[in-house]
Design a protein around this motif. Structure first.
Motif, PDB file in Angstrom:
ATOM      1  N   PRO A 235     -16.704   9.892   2.839  1.00  0.00           N
ATOM      2  CA  PRO A 235     -16.954   8.775   3.566  1.00  0.00           C
ATOM      3  C   PRO A 235     -16.044   7.696   3.257  1.00  0.00           C
ATOM      4  O   PRO A 235     -15.796   7.017   4.489  1.00  0.00           O
ATOM      5  CB  PRO A 235     -18.275   8.419   2.809  1.00  0.00           C
ATOM      6  CG  PRO A 235     -18.692   9.502   1.848  1.00  0.00           C
ATOM      7  CD  PRO A 235     -17.369  10.147   1.487  1.00  0.00           C
ATOM      8  N   TRP A 271     -21.654  13.666   2.232  1.00  0.00           N
ATOM      9  CA  TRP A 271     -22.167  12.681   2.672  1.00  0.00           C
ATOM     10  C   TRP A 271     -21.641  12.185   4.138  1.00  0.00           C
ATOM     11  O   TRP A 271     -21.113  11.185   4.485  1.00  0.00           O
ATOM     12  CB  TRP A 271     -21.573  11.566   1.525  1.00  0.00           C
ATOM     13  CG  TRP A 271     -22.149  11.388   0.322  1.00  0.00           C
ATOM     14  CD1 TRP A 271     -21.644  11.992  -0.725  1.00  0.00           C
ATOM     15  CD2 TRP A 271     -23.544  11.118  -0.188  1.00  0.00           C
ATOM     16  NE1 TRP A 271     -22.270  11.818  -1.869  1.00  0.00           N
ATOM     17  CE2 TRP A 271     -23.248  11.501  -1.619  1.00  0.00           C
ATOM     18  CE3 TRP A 271     -24.548  10.584   0.573  1.00  0.00           C
ATOM     19  CZ2 TRP A 271     -24.630  10.905  -2.279  1.00  0.00           C
ATOM     20  CZ3 TRP A 271     -25.546  10.163  -0.412  1.00  0.00           C
ATOM     21  CH2 TRP A 271     -25.674  10.424  -1.736  1.00  0.00           C
ATOM     22  N   ARG A 272     -21.778  13.151   4.968  1.00  0.00           N
ATOM     23  CA  ARG A 272     -21.293  13.013   6.164  1.00  0.00           C
ATOM     24  C   ARG A 272     -22.243  12.049   6.906  1.00  0.00           C
ATOM     25  O   ARG A 272     -23.257  11.690   6.575  1.00  0.00           O
ATOM     26  CB  ARG A 272     -21.438  14.316   7.207  1.00  0.00           C
ATOM     27  CG  ARG A 272     -20.333  15.441   6.380  1.00  0.00           C
ATOM     28  CD  ARG A 272     -19.928  16.485   7.339  1.00  0.00           C
ATOM     29  NE  ARG A 272     -18.687  15.861   7.922  1.00  0.00           N
ATOM     30  CZ  ARG A 272     -18.193  16.478   9.268  1.00  0.00           C
ATOM     31  NH1 ARG A 272     -18.966  17.320   9.876  1.00  0.00           N
ATOM     32  NH2 ARG A 272     -17.291  15.958   9.903  1.00  0.00           N
ATOM     33  N   SER A 273     -21.566  11.657   8.227  1.00  0.00           N
ATOM     34  CA  SER A 273     -22.542  10.728   8.916  1.00  0.00           C
ATOM     35  C   SER A 273     -22.496  10.899  10.632  1.00  0.00           C
ATOM     36  O   SER A 273     -21.661  11.994  10.858  1.00  0.00           O
ATOM     37  CB  SER A 273     -22.139   9.247   8.959  1.00  0.00           C
ATOM     38  OG  SER A 273     -20.673   9.226   8.974  1.00  0.00           O
ATOM     39  N   TYR A 288     -25.872  15.305   5.414  1.00  0.00           N
ATOM     40  CA  TYR A 288     -25.884  13.955   6.346  1.00  0.00           C
ATOM     41  C   TYR A 288     -26.627  12.802   5.722  1.00  0.00           C
ATOM     42  O   TYR A 288     -26.993  12.005   6.238  1.00  0.00           O
ATOM     43  CB  TYR A 288     -26.156  14.320   7.871  1.00  0.00           C
ATOM     44  CG  TYR A 288     -25.246  15.124   8.649  1.00  0.00           C
ATOM     45  CD1 TYR A 288     -24.351  14.438   9.495  1.00  0.00           C
ATOM     46  CD2 TYR A 288     -24.952  16.374   8.304  1.00  0.00           C
ATOM     47  CE1 TYR A 288     -23.179  15.068  10.003  1.00  0.00           C
ATOM     48  CE2 TYR A 288     -24.132  17.059   9.160  1.00  0.00           C
ATOM     49  CZ  TYR A 288     -23.281  16.352   9.967  1.00  0.00           C
ATOM     50  OH  TYR A 288     -22.151  17.177  10.598  1.00  0.00           O
ATOM     51  N   SER A 289     -26.153  12.592   4.195  1.00  0.00           N
ATOM     52  CA  SER A 289     -26.604  11.307   3.736  1.00  0.00           C
ATOM     53  C   SER A 289     -28.094  11.129   3.926  1.00  0.00           C
ATOM     54  O   SER A 289     -28.373   9.880   3.951  1.00  0.00           O
ATOM     55  CB  SER A 289     -25.730  10.183   4.171  1.00  0.00           C
ATOM     56  OG  SER A 289     -24.363  10.644   4.160  1.00  0.00           O
ATOM     57  N   GLY A 294     -29.687   8.369   6.205  1.00  0.00           N
ATOM     58  CA  GLY A 294     -29.001   8.904   7.285  1.00  0.00           C
ATOM     59  C   GLY A 294     -29.695  10.197   8.015  1.00  0.00           C
ATOM     60  O   GLY A 294     -30.764   9.859   8.338  1.00  0.00           O
TER      61      GLY A 294
END
Length: 324
Positions: A235, A271-273, A288-289, A294
């Motif tokens: 991130p 921890w993608r967004s 996706y957090s 998220g």
């Protein structure tokens, strides 16, 4: 751990104690609670690890996933947080110079604090879940698709398979991981935490969670990266001058490459967004957090051999209303 290649699967990213969100996602995927277990008439859930730590309903999340697994409705692989919990709870082997496999430092205590607090009144439950973590394989290769929490390293997995054909490790292997640079330590680190590279010139970075690191997480699939910026996968962005720094030949050669012609691979961990989508035609990250407000994301896998961007399903995690 064998998965029937003819079945359809729902691959689900890091839950981190978000049990209510998980129930919303299962509902959206067409699972129904029957006899206390979430079930689907024709599909099966595959969880990519990290069910515990951080979130508000860790114990409830574990019960959902465990009960599905016991009923043959789900499989859960090990994430680094389950590994950390085993290490925290397991005495180190004599002569290792450590008291526990995962030392009880303030930083480690902070990461597991929420889990231990939520199980404080349920010690028997926690003991049972720790035993269950040993039944979580470190990887699954179902032929046309693969799952691992952070990174698929074929050479390491081949070695691991020779000792643990089903990918499930034991207490001896866990204790061996307390020794830096042991095979066990390298296997856990690579498969459950991914690949990393030291920042150049002795630099360090302090991430959003307040931890200072001298390494950054790297991609393990780039075919021809030229700069540090081409391979960063975390991130926190690299400082611009670092991102522009060319990779040396040795650095390029040390990178793993998960080739585009290899089977579909699903990972969590990173921890993608943004909107869930394939990273490349054979690679998806499903973390996706969720616990950072998220998304809790899934991919609905049928018989395709290339990822379909329309088959990602997710639930947005809303922030609780602030009382004024």
């Amino acid at each position: 751990m064998m998965l029937d290649p003819a079945r359809s699967y729902d691959l689900i990213g890091d839950v981190h104690g978000c049990a209510l969100t998980l129930e919303h996602l299962l509902d959206r995927l067409g699972y129904h609670k029957q006899g206390g277990v979430w079930r689907h008439p024709s599909r099966m859930a595959v969880f990519l690890g990290d069910i515990i730590d951080r979130g508000p309903r860790i114990r409830e999340a574990l019960h959902i996933v465990h009960d599905m697994a016991e009923a043959g409705q789900a499989l859960c692989i090990m994430g680094n947080h389950e590994f950390n919990a085993l290490g925290w709870s397991t005495p180190a082997a004599p002569g290792s110079g450590k008291q526990f496999v995962r030392e009880h430092t303030p930083r480690h205590a902070r990461l597991i604090h929420e889990t231990l607090a939520q199980f404080e009144q349920h010690p028997g439950d926690w003991h049972d879940f720790l035993q269950w973590f040993y039944q979580m394989p470190l990887f699954v290769d179902a032929g046309r698709f693969r799952v691992v929490h952070a990174c698929w390293d074929s050479a390491l997995i081949t070695q691991l398979r020779q000792r643990y054909p089903d990918g499930c490790i034991d207490r001896d292997f866990l204790q061996a991981s307390a020794l830096p640079d042991s095979f066990a330590s390298n296997a856990f680190d690579r498969l459950l935490r991914g690949t990393d590279m030291r920042l150049p010139h002795g630099l360090t970075m302090t991430s959003g969670d307040g931890l200072t690191r001298s390494f950054f997480r790297t991609k393990f699939w780039e075919d021809d990266p030229q700069t540090y910026g081409d391979i960063v996968f975390q991130p926190d962005a690299l400082p611009e001058p670092v991102a522009r720094t060319p990779l040396s030949r040795d650095e390029k050669n040390s990178l793993l490459r998960y080739a585009v012609e290899e089977p579909l691979l699903f990972v969590g961990h990173y921890w993608r967004s943004g909107t869930p989508a394939p990273i490349r035609p054979n690679l998806a990250c499903l973390d996706y957090s969720a616990v950072l407000y998220g998304k809790l994301a899934a991919y609905r896998l049928d018989q395709e051999t290339r990822l379909d961007p329309n088959k990602f399903v997710w639930v947005d995690v809303e922030r609780p209303e602030v009382l004024r």
